[in-house]
Design a protein around this motif. Structure first.
Motif, PDB file in Angstrom:
ATOM      1  N   VAL A  78       0.815  -1.224   0.000  1.00  0.00           N
ATOM      2  CA  VAL A  78       0.000   0.000   0.000  1.00  0.00           C
ATOM      3  C   VAL A  78       0.845   1.270   0.000  1.00  0.00           C
ATOM      4  N   GLN A  79       2.185   1.124  -0.098  1.00  0.00           N
ATOM      5  CA  GLN A  79       3.033   2.309  -0.093  1.00  0.00           C
ATOM      6  C   GLN A  79       2.965   3.027  -1.442  1.00  0.00           C
ATOM      7  N   GLU A  80       2.805   4.345  -1.410  1.00  0.00           N
ATOM      8  CA  GLU A  80       2.692   5.129  -2.630  1.00  0.00           C
ATOM      9  C   GLU A  80       4.048   5.374  -3.289  1.00  0.00           C
ATOM     10  N   LEU A  81       5.109   5.416  -2.483  1.00  0.00           N
ATOM     11  CA  LEU A  81       6.449   5.636  -3.017  1.00  0.00           C
ATOM     12  C   LEU A  81       7.171   4.302  -3.171  1.00  0.00           C
ATOM     13  N   ASN A  82       7.982   4.193  -4.201  1.00  0.00           N
ATOM     14  CA  ASN A  82       8.740   2.960  -4.427  1.00  0.00           C
ATOM     15  C   ASN A  82      10.027   2.909  -3.613  1.00  0.00           C
ATOM     16  N   THR A  83      10.519   4.079  -3.193  1.00  0.00           N
ATOM     17  CA  THR A  83      11.753   4.141  -2.413  1.00  0.00           C
ATOM     18  C   THR A  83      11.491   4.863  -1.102  1.00  0.00           C
ATOM     19  N   LEU A  84      11.878   4.236   0.003  1.00  0.00           N
ATOM     20  CA  LEU A  84      11.661   4.794   1.331  1.00  0.00           C
ATOM     21  C   LEU A  84      12.921   4.641   2.169  1.00  0.00           C
ATOM     22  N   GLU A  85      12.935   5.327   3.310  1.00  0.00           N
ATOM     23  CA  GLU A  85      13.990   5.133   4.298  1.00  0.00           C
ATOM     24  C   GLU A  85      13.559   4.026   5.258  1.00  0.00           C
ATOM     25  N   PHE A  86      14.479   3.129   5.581  1.00  0.00           N
ATOM     26  CA  PHE A  86      14.211   2.046   6.514  1.00  0.00           C
ATOM     27  C   PHE A  86      15.381   1.893   7.475  1.00  0.00           C
TER      28      PHE A  86
END
Length: 317
Positions: free
Chosen positions: A117-125
């Motif tokens: 359900v994430q709108e962005l393909n790249t995130l901080e983790f």
């Protein structure tokens, strides 16, 4: 997109309105972390941990601008007191060890639900890698059914703990797992990943191992690695066999190397995660010597530092 520094504040509540939920606070840079310096008539904050210098007025003004009108997401952990949690789980684990009936299987993947359900393909983790040190030797030292009991109970119990710190299990690795702690709080996710890791270590050595001793099973030793950074959400596989959401990025690769560099019982952190920890945690870590063969470099071609929890560090879990 990356977060390069952290601001820690001492907070004083000035007023609160129960009807509107609005709280007015005064924020003061934590003197345990920052030292004020005047240079050419301007005030700066020196981060004493990383020797970084910020223009105070500009930094605070930008912070206020970003926070204005936005809710504060504290993201607390849900496990409560670790000693109480151990007391709660102890009889359940003993019962499981004595049971001849396997769990009723039901497929569950909270990570898949979150990533889908994430709108962005790249995130901080913030990424955590956990394994049993010397698992091959362990497998060869006990009967196969006993080894399976040890592994399944270990994986079951640490998988229970991770969601209590707003984390997700990404994948199992046979004798361990990879977990991640995502936004919305790019800062808090690093605190949560370390808090979770400290809790897991405490649980293994003060709950699982005493139970294994009591049931004539070998004790286990674990290693934990933590780091943070950008990673991309991708779909791997094919619907004809197996398809799933996964996370791909250099942080995934390096965190397993960080974990493997440690001794049994170690919790090691890459510098990207360490520099974003709360002051309390920064005071409780020290640089870990990786040796001359450590191949990882920063973007400035300097040696990528690793940190470990100090032997005498005391944290409130």
């Amino acid at each position: 997109m990356g977060v390069e520094f952290r601001l820690d504040f001492e907070i004083e509540v000035l007023s609160s309105d129960e009807n509107s939920g609005v709280i007015r606070v005064a924020l003061k840079p934590n003197p345990r972390r920052y030292e004020e310096k005047e240079i050419d008539g301007k005030m700066y904050l020196l981060d004493k941990f990383d020797n970084l210098l910020f223009e105070k007025e500009m930094l605070l003004r930008e912070m206020v601008k970003q926070l204005e009108g936005k809710p504060i997401n504290l993201q607390k952990q849900d496990i409560g007191n670790i000693d109480d949690y151990i007391k709660e789980r102890y009889p359940e684990i003993e019962k499981e060890l004595g049971s001849l009936t396997p769990h009723q299987y039901k497929f569950v993947d909270k990570s898949e639900e979150f990533l889908s359900v994430q709108e962005l393909n790249t995130l901080e983790f913030a990424i955590v890698s956990i394994d049993i040190a010397g698992s091959t030797k362990l497998a060869n030292s006990v009967e196969h059914d006993k080894y399976l009991k040890i592994i399944t109970i270990f994986i079951d119990e640490i998988s229970r703990i991770i969601p209590k710190f707003r984390g997700y299990v990404l994948k199992f690795t046979g004798d361990g797992l990879l977990a991640y702690f995502p936004a919305p709080s790019l800062i808090r996710m690093n605190d949560l990943s370390l808090d979770c890791s400290l809790c897991i270590r405490e649980f293994v050595y003060n709950c699982l191992n005493p139970i294994f001793d009591k049931n004539n099973l070998p004790r286990i030793q674990i290693r934990i690695g933590i780091d943070s950074g950008e990673a991309s959400i991708v779909e791997l596989g094919n619907i004809l066999s197996k398809s799933q959401k996964d996370i791909i990025g250099s942080v995934i690769n390096i965190v397993t190397k960080i974990r493997s560099a440690g001794e049994p019982g170690n919790i090691l952190l890459g510098h990207s995660s360490a520099k974003l920890l709360h002051t309390m945690y920064r005071e409780g870590i020290e640089e870990f010597e990786t040796g001359s063969e450590w191949p990882y470099k920063t973007s400035e071609k300097e040696k990528y530092k690793i940190f470990k929890i100090k032997d005498d560090a005391k944290f409130t879990l």
